[in-house]
Each structure stands twice: as structure tokens, then as C-alpha cells.
Design a protein around this motif. Structure first.
Motif, PDB file in Angstrom:
ATOM      1  N   GLY B 227       0.822  -1.200   0.000  1.00  0.00           N
ATOM      2  CA  GLY B 227       0.000   0.000   0.000  1.00  0.00           C
ATOM      3  C   GLY B 227       0.849   1.240   0.000  1.00  0.00           C
ATOM      4  O   GLY B 227       1.252   1.732  -1.046  1.00  0.00           O
ATOM      5  N   PRO B 228       1.189   1.757   1.174  1.00  0.00           N
ATOM      6  CA  PRO B 228       1.922   3.017   1.254  1.00  0.00           C
ATOM      7  C   PRO B 228       3.308   2.896   0.619  1.00  0.00           C
ATOM      8  O   PRO B 228       3.839   1.798   0.462  1.00  0.00           O
ATOM      9  N   PHE B 237      -0.994   7.400  11.211  1.00  0.00           N
ATOM     10  CA  PHE B 237      -1.855   6.959  10.122  1.00  0.00           C
ATOM     11  C   PHE B 237      -2.840   5.843  10.478  1.00  0.00           C
ATOM     12  O   PHE B 237      -3.614   5.410   9.621  1.00  0.00           O
ATOM     13  N   GLY B 238      -2.797   5.346  11.713  1.00  0.00           N
ATOM     14  CA  GLY B 238      -3.725   4.294  12.111  1.00  0.00           C
ATOM     15  C   GLY B 238      -5.168   4.749  11.981  1.00  0.00           C
ATOM     16  O   GLY B 238      -5.549   5.745  12.570  1.00  0.00           O
ATOM     17  N   ARG B 239      -5.954   4.045  11.213  1.00  0.00           N
ATOM     18  CA  ARG B 239      -7.361   4.303  10.897  1.00  0.00           C
ATOM     19  C   ARG B 239      -7.564   5.418   9.879  1.00  0.00           C
ATOM     20  O   ARG B 239      -8.652   5.986   9.763  1.00  0.00           O
ATOM     21  N   MET B 240      -6.510   5.767   9.169  1.00  0.00           N
ATOM     22  CA  MET B 240      -6.687   6.677   8.029  1.00  0.00           C
ATOM     23  C   MET B 240      -6.594   5.902   6.725  1.00  0.00           C
ATOM     24  O   MET B 240      -7.199   6.271   5.739  1.00  0.00           O
ATOM     25  N   VAL B 241      -5.757   4.861   6.723  1.00  0.00           N
ATOM     26  CA  VAL B 241      -5.470   4.165   5.466  1.00  0.00           C
ATOM     27  C   VAL B 241      -5.714   2.656   5.595  1.00  0.00           C
ATOM     28  O   VAL B 241      -5.792   2.121   6.698  1.00  0.00           O
ATOM     29  N   HIS B 242      -5.850   2.021   4.444  1.00  0.00           N
ATOM     30  CA  HIS B 242      -5.901   0.564   4.400  1.00  0.00           C
ATOM     31  C   HIS B 242      -4.525   0.025   4.757  1.00  0.00           C
ATOM     32  O   HIS B 242      -3.543   0.331   4.082  1.00  0.00           O
ATOM     33  N   GLU B 243      -4.435  -0.763   5.812  1.00  0.00           N
ATOM     34  CA  GLU B 243      -3.142  -1.284   6.255  1.00  0.00           C
ATOM     35  C   GLU B 243      -2.892  -2.648   5.610  1.00  0.00           C
ATOM     36  O   GLU B 243      -3.690  -3.570   5.763  1.00  0.00           O
ATOM     37  N   MET B 245      -1.028  -5.086   6.433  1.00  0.00           N
ATOM     38  CA  MET B 245      -1.044  -6.214   7.373  1.00  0.00           C
ATOM     39  C   MET B 245      -2.469  -6.683   7.665  1.00  0.00           C
ATOM     40  O   MET B 245      -2.731  -7.869   7.798  1.00  0.00           O
ATOM     41  N   THR B 246      -3.392  -5.739   7.822  1.00  0.00           N
ATOM     42  CA  THR B 246      -4.777  -6.126   8.107  1.00  0.00           C
ATOM     43  C   THR B 246      -5.337  -6.942   6.949  1.00  0.00           C
ATOM     44  O   THR B 246      -5.972  -7.986   7.155  1.00  0.00           O
ATOM     45  N   ASP B 247      -5.092  -6.478   5.735  1.00  0.00           N
ATOM     46  CA  ASP B 247      -5.575  -7.217   4.566  1.00  0.00           C
ATOM     47  C   ASP B 247      -4.944  -8.609   4.514  1.00  0.00           C
ATOM     48  O   ASP B 247      -5.624  -9.614   4.299  1.00  0.00           O
ATOM     49  N   LYS B 376      -7.883  -0.671  -0.953  1.00  0.00           N
ATOM     50  CA  LYS B 376      -7.213   0.050  -2.039  1.00  0.00           C
ATOM     51  C   LYS B 376      -5.753  -0.381  -2.168  1.00  0.00           C
ATOM     52  O   LYS B 376      -5.014   0.151  -2.986  1.00  0.00           O
ATOM     53  N   ASN B 377      -5.326  -1.309  -1.334  1.00  0.00           N
ATOM     54  CA  ASN B 377      -3.968  -1.818  -1.473  1.00  0.00           C
ATOM     55  C   ASN B 377      -3.872  -2.736  -2.691  1.00  0.00           C
ATOM     56  O   ASN B 377      -4.873  -3.049  -3.332  1.00  0.00           O
TER      57      ASN B 377
END
Ligand SMILES: [Zn+2]
Ligand SMILES: [Zn+2]
Ligand SMILES: [Zn+2]
Ligand SMILES: [Zn+2]
Lengths: 480, 480
Positions: B227-228, B237-243, B245-247, B376-377
Motif C-alpha cells: 500500500g503506502p 496513520f492508524g485508521r486513516m489508510v488501508h493497512e 497487514m490487516t488485509d 485500495k492496497n
């Protein structure tokens, strides 16, 4: 009492001299996180102490004892307490800053020597480690003091200082110092403090000054699943035994959704919805989805709605999965069944959440989910560290003074921000002194505080010095 | 033609001499996976070639070219082809073995010098790197040859040999050699081969000899979510972007259940249920849940039912999650949002599964599950390497001969096993030559082939040499 124009002019006239002094400070590699630089951290404390004294500040270096780092016992750099002014008719402002810096080596990817302040005349950048975090802001205060001393101007408030040299390495010893100091009553260096001002964070962007009135807290978890006595070969044991990685990934997959919603029951519910006046603050912020995309280098925001993206960072809890200790992490293909694996994740928390409220919810949920797996492996969940969130009253006169100062110096209203990270000392001051704390940043959001090529813009350093002085005049003038 | 008793007696009488020769072989540190030992691997090929020639075997050292390892171009150790006997009335048996070994250093935790064969008189263990993998078995064949040469006995079969020096490092060059060699018709060193015997695996336990007729295959996947543009701070950036690791964790959590069931649609269905006669084999095996618990050091089997646990390894596919590249993996607490993370997992496959059938199922499923996340990653899934499973007809005369030999030497029927891992050369021989391949292990399940303190038991080495010779007599005698 309006800010005297001589003060503003003095700062402009002495800009080059002030930048030269910043260069002196940057040249001392006061890296607190690397034992071999410890003498330099002490050197930096002596330099700063000398500057303060020569500008008329009475100081005291407080020995914070020793600590062990990388198996080495090291003396902690001293906290520097300072006082100037004792007029009972004036307000007393406590200033905090840190004189230590993050590690830096040219080989990390710096374009210039990190401990040589480089003045880029074209862009106006002052590049060097510590330029913005946090030597620039500390030197901003020295600039204010020097102007007043040289011009023979009386300071509009009484000032107290608390500078530390371990901020980048956990602020070891500082909490104890503050908590002890406040118990000393009239003898305390913090006696009579009316408000606190900390300049150790950044504008949201590179355009608009801001004041910060909130910080998220944190609870950091380590979730360990262990099974076999040693790593196994997946050819030999795959589908014979409960694999710790399967259990761990299954549980980690139930902590947060890809849209950021925290699945631990009770965590989201704890946070009240934003009211209209709060939403109005977010709407007004000079910060767009595009700013976030530029900062992260990819169009991956959770939403296209500015307010919702901003609220994700400023007023919602977040859960991030950081990684796994004990599993295969190298390049290539290894067919291992790791014997014991520890998932690392943390929850950023916001008021009224506290670590004490969050920790049992997470532990209970993780243990319940693990029980559902019917695994014969063993689970252990630990809280590695935590910190409470902080939220100040941004309608307080301390903020009002900072807003007026910003409008005077920058000719615009500051953004009112909450930050997603933590600055633990903020909370310690707020709770120990029981006074309003203001975060008044000097640098911009793109300064790269902990990165390579850290910089502060010349205009932020110079106008920022005016801002700090003007803020003191506004504090002195405002009706408390 | 019964096995001549002189042969069996010769082996007993010369046991100490044979062990001394094993000591010579172990003393050459022919580590193929470490460039600095490459001359020793060549030294080992010369030693083995000399032994074969002195025992009447015609040999040819085949140059396999060069390869690059750790940025260094190195010559590949030669394959040793050998032939002895050309009687058209006799069957022709091809023997495979490898003369290279795994790395070993005393500091890894060895109780003795790894490249000095230590004879523990009390336990009967012959301890040293390569003692069981795979120098012991190769020397078993030398023992057979020496007995026949010294006693003036005619070998009951024609023998062909194929020994390599890169098995522990991917058998580089060997597949090409075999595939080229079989195309040479009458000129081929493999011309007329009726069956293959490989002694490079182990008994299921430390009690009962076994024959192995199956191996699982493998498909190894690398699933990358990016992603980033760079690692982010979870506070900012926690809870601003698709992480990423979560995906990744969300998808990895949907691959396999904690009870071992593979969730990729179609993978489990491909494998037919076991029929009664196959189940009867598993029931008969001298292998218990307790054996597995002892081997892994914890009571974590997926079931308490012996047959079900055994089938998990021998005839079912398995999916293991090995780890994550790019995430935080160290000790301690780092609040990073990693920019790009790659999950590593592999599926062990069984007939009729093939990598060609499995790979698209996994890719399709992973892509579908990722699409459901609305992230969006970016996702990328690669097959890092794969290999087909192998299953031989254990009713073939080659197995029948080995069963009879085992009964003659060990006075008991061998376990008939399938292994959960892979030995790729097995499949190459089976497919290139089109003949039955037998895995006839010499060592025990607790030999620690790739571990510290690798050993072979004296009785396995000596009785095992008798077993190899007796097997040749049974092959010679059996009606094909
Ligand atoms: Zn700082
Ligand atoms: Zn910092
Ligand atoms: Zn081997
Ligand atoms: Zn091996």
C-alpha cells in the motif's frame, strides 16, 4: 500588552545569528538511544545550560540516576530545570522541550551530513538532525530570551523550563522527577505554574500553523501461541498437529476489519459520537484526502470523505497489526512450522478509553476466540506497554492566547488538531500540575522528524520564534 | 537364489572395518550449501569414486557446470555414474544416493565434533554429520560390493549407480542429467534399468523397518499486499489508510482452519477417500499418537485417533502458514504500519493433485477474498516453487523383494509408509525411466538427519548393509 515591535524586529535582524546557534546545537550528536553517544548528550545538556544561564535563567541540573541499555549501565542525562521571573502579578508559564535527538547516519540515506546544519538558500530549508525535533523549538525560546535581554525588555510572564535529554528513548526518569517536584510546594520549581506550553509536534501540513489539544493513548499487546517443543518441518508434521501460526493468524484475523473497525466487543462503543461543534473543527482543518495520499505515497485512504479520514486519526481508536515474532520472516521459501509465534498489535485509544478499560476487553475476547479453536496449543497475551489518551480544553485562555499569537504572526487562524500518536509527558504535566497544557508546534508536517534529511524551514524557525514570544505577551495580556 | 550366508557373515565380521570407512567419509565436510566447503564436496566425490573403482565399479564423473550461490560463481560437484554387471539374464537395479551433507558446526549445539565419527559403545550410536544422511546408506552399498568382491561372489543383479553432491542444496543439475541420460538409448548409463532403489529417508520410529511408497508434493506461495510508499507510524496513520497487514492477515486467516482443513475451494475435494485396504496399512503401522507427541515434544496432535493423525501426514494435503516477510519481527514493541508484507504459505499435495491444478485454485480464491475486502492496497500472489507428489505401486515385485529382504534380516514385516515431505529425485527417476522406484531407508526416525548430533545406529548400519544385499538377492530371485 501588545507584543513590542522591537522584539519582532530583533528576531528578524538576528535571524542569521539564530540559525548559526541552531547549527551549534545540531553539531552536538546528542543521540539518547545509542550508548556511545551518551557523552554527547551530556555535552548537549552543558551547552544548553550555559545558554540559559547566559540569558539570565537560573538553572538546576537534576541527576536522574542510571539505567541499563544494551546490557550497559549508563548515567541518564540530566533534566534541566530553569526559572526566570518571579512577579506575583504575572502568569507563570512552564516550557518543556527535549535536547536529545534520534539516531542518524549519512549512510541511512541522508543527502548531507546529519550533524552539520545545512542552510539550503534556495528552498529555505535548515537541514540536520534535531533541527525540528526538538532543538529548533528549544532555540526558539532562547531567541525570545536573547531578544528581551539585549533589548532590556521585561518578559510579560514568569517562565519555568523543563528540558530533558531522554525523550527519544522513553523519557526515562522524567515522570518521577515531575511527580516528585510537584510535591515540594513552595520549594518546587513548578510552584505557581499557570499553564504549560510544549513545542514538540508539527503542523498538519506544510501550509497552516496549528495548535494541538488532544493525543491518542496506546495499549500494545503481544499474543503468543506455543505448541511444539521446537520448530517442525511442514513435510513431516503438516496436518498432524495444531500449528501455532494457524491459531495465531486466525485470531489476529478477528481483531480488526480491513476498513479499520475494531472487532473487540466494547472497544468502539466506548467512544461517543462527535458533536456538531467538534465536526466543525475537522471540517475547517486545512487537510485534505489528497494531503494524506501524498504523505503515505498512495491513494489508500479508508474513505474519500475528508472529515471521516481525519476523525480516524484524531478521535477514533485504531488497531494496527505490526508483525509476528518467531515466524519465518526472511526472503525465500522456508517450509517451517514455527514452534512459538507472537503477534504484535496495538490499539490507539481516545477518551474516555483507558488502558485499564481496554486491556481486559482484549484479553477476554482473545481468550474466547482461542477457546473456540479447540486448539491444544497454549495462548498467552501480554500488555507490553500502554499510555492514556489526553484531551485539553481548547477554549482555555492558554489556547486563546496561542490563537491570538498565531493570528498576529501568521495572519491566519491556526488549525485546531488532535494527534493520533502520543507524547507521554503531556499527560504527566496535565495530571501532576492540574493546569492546561498547550501543544504549540513550530515545524511543518513534512519536516521528517525521525527520518533522513530532517529539516525545519527558515521561516518556521524565525516566525516560530516570534510566535513563541508573541504567545507569552498574549498570555500576559489575557484575562484568566 | 537365497542370500548366501557368507555374505551375511562377512558383514558381521567386517563391521568395525565398515564403521571405520564411514568415519573416513564423515571426516570429509562435504557441505554443499556453503561455498567455502565446495572443495571438500569435490574431495568427497573423488573419495567415493575411488572406492567404487577399487570395488570393481566402472564410473564416470559428470560435470554439471557452474552455479551462482551467495553472489559467487561455483563449480557444481560432479554426479557419479557407475555400472557393474551386464548380464542380460539378470535384472538391473539403479541405486541413488547423495554424498553431500547439511552444514554443521560444534557451536550449533553438537555434543561432539560433527565431522568426526564418534562411536558411542554404550548406546551403539555412530554420531557425525552425514552418518545417516546419506553417507551411511551409500557406504552400505560399498559394504555389499566389498563383501562380494572379497568373497568372489557373483552379484545377483546388474547394478547402476547415480550419486550426487548437491542434494542438500536443491539437487542442482541432476534433473537435467537424468533427463538427458535416458534419451541416449543403448549408450545411456540407465539403459536396461528395471527398478530404482533410493535409501535416503527414515523409519517412522526407532523400532520398525519400513518401505516408503509415497511422497507429498508442494506448492509454495508468496502473497504480497502493498500500500503506502514507505512504512508508516501507527500513531499518525492508524485508521486513516488501508493497512497491508490487516488485509494480509484477513486473507491468511481464510486459508486453513485450526483443525487443518484447507479452505481453498476444490483442494480437499480433489483427494479421494481412503479405501479399506489402504486404511488397513495405516492401522498396521508401528506408529502411535504418543510417537507423534514425543517427536514434537507436546500433546498437540489434531486428533487422538492414530489412523486419522497418520493420514494427515501421509495421504492428505496440508496447508502451513510459515511467516510474513516485511512486517515487524523482532522482540519488543514497534508501532509500525509495514508498507508491504508478504505472507508465506505452502500446500503439501497428494495424488491426484498437481501444482498445475492447485495453483489456479489458490490464486482465484485469494483474489476473490481480497476483492471482498474493498481494499485500495495491491495484491500479488506468486508460486515460489512446486513439486508433484509421488505414489508407487507397493504391490510391485520391487517392493515384494524389499519386504522379503526385511523379513529375512529383521525377522519382521516392514511398515509400508508414505512420507509427508518430498524427495524430488524420486519423481524424476519414476517419470524419466518409467520404472518402479522403491524408498528403502536404512536409518531410524530419531536419527536427526538435519539436526545436531546426527547419528545412525550401529545395528542399522550393519543390519542395513545386510538388508541392501539381501534385497538384491530377492530382486534377483523374484518373478518379475
Ligand atoms: Zn520530539
Ligand atoms: Zn522525536
Ligand atoms: Zn538425504
Ligand atoms: Zn538431507
Amino acid at each position: 500588552m501588545a507584543t513590542p515591535s522591537q522584539f519582532l524586529k530583533f528576531v528578524d535582524d538576528n535571524a542569521d545569528k539564530f540559525i548559526k546557534r541552531l547549527g551549534e546545537a545540531v553539531a552536538i550528536p546528542s543521540v539518547s538511544g545509542d550508548g556511545k553517544y551518551r557523552p554527547e548528550v551530556f555535552g548537549m545538556s552543558a551547552w544548553l545550560d550555559g545558554q540559559l544561564q547566559s540569558l539570565g535563567v537560573t538553572t538546576k541540573l537534576v541527576d536522574l540516576g542510571k539505567h541499563v541499555m544494551d546490557d550497559q549501565e549508563l548515567p541518564l542525562p540530566p533534566a534541566i530545570l530553569g526559572r526566570i521571573g518571579d512577579d506575583p502579578k504575572k502568569k507563570t508559564v512552564l516550557i518543556y522541550g527535549h535536547y536529545d535527538v534520534q539516531p542518524a547516519q549519512k549512510s541511512d540515506g541522508w543527502d548531507t551530513e546529519p550533524f552539520t546544519l545545512v542552510v539550503d538558500e534556495k528552498t529555505g530549508k535548515l537541514i540536520g538532525r534535531g533541527s525540528t525535533d526538538d532543538k529548533g523549538p528549544i532555540l526558539g525560546w532562547l531567541n525570545v530570551l536573547e531578544a528581551h535581554k539585549t533589548l532590556g525588555l521585561e518578559l510579560p510572564v514568569n517562565l519555568r523550563f523543563c528540558f530533558e535529554g531522554m525523550e527519544e528513548n522513553g523519557s526515562e526518569g522524567l515522570d518521577d522527577l515531575i511527580k516528585t517536584e510537584v510535591t515540594k510546594g513552595k520549594e518546587s520549581w513548578f510552584d505557581g505554574v499557570d499553564c504549560v506550553c510544549i513545542s514538540d509536534n508539527y503542523w498538519l501540513n506544510s501550509r497552516t500553523p496549528c495548535l494541538t489539544y488532544g493525543l491518542r493513548g496506546l495499549v500494545y499487546f503481544k499474543l503468543t501461541i506455543s505448541g511444539p517443543a521446537r520448530d517442525l518441518h511442514s513435510g513431516v508434521f503438516g496436518r498432524m498437529v495444531h500449528e501455532p501460526m494457524t491459531d495465531l493468524i486466525t485470531i489476529m484475523g478477528k481483531l480488526v476489519t480491513p476498513d479499520g473497525t475494531i472487532l473487540v466487543p466494547g472497544v468502539e462503543d466506548m467512544v461517543p459520537s462527535a458533536q456538531d461543534d467538534e465536526i466543525a473543527i475537522y471540517e475547517k482543518l486545512d487537510y485534505s484526502v489528497k494531503d494524506v495520499e501524498e504523505a503515505v505515497g498512495a491513494p489508500i485512504t479508508l474513505s474519500q470523505d475528508k472529515v471521516s479520514v481525519i476523525m480516524g486519526r484524531m478521535r477514533l481508536p485504531s488497531l494496527s497489526l505490526h508483525g509476528i515474532e518467531g515466524a519465518f520472516y526472511g526472503p525465500g521459501a522456508k517450509t517451517v512450522i514455527p514452534a512459538s509465534v507472537s503477534g504484535k498489535f496495538s490499539i490507539r485509544i481516545v477518551p474516555p478509553q483507558t488502558p485499564e478499560a481496554i486491556e481486559p476487553l482484549v484479553k477476554k475476547y482473545v481468550e474466547q476466540e482461542f477457546a473456540k479453536l479447540n486448539s491444544k496449543n497454549k495462548l498467552k497475551i501480554e500488555n507490553l506497554h500502554d499510555g492514556r489518551p489526553w484531551l485539553a480544553d481548547h477554549r482555555h485562555w492558554n489556547y486563546e492566547a496561542a490563537i491570538r499569537a498565531t493570528e498576529a504572526v501568521y495572519k491566519r487562524s491556526p488549525d485546531l488538531t488532535r494527534e493520533g500518536g502520543s507524547i507521554p509527558v503531556t499527560l504527566t504535566f496535565a495530571e501532576s500540575l492540574g493546569v492546561n497544557v498547550l501543544l504549540l508546534p513550530m515545524g511543518r508536517g513534512d519536516d521528517g522528524a525521525h527520518s533522513t534529511n530532517e529539516k525545519i524551514d527558515r521561516s518556521n524557525f524565525i516566525e516560530g520564534s516570534k510566535l513563541l514570544g508573541t504567545y507569552l505577551y498574549e498570555v500576559g495580556a489575557i484575562k484568566a
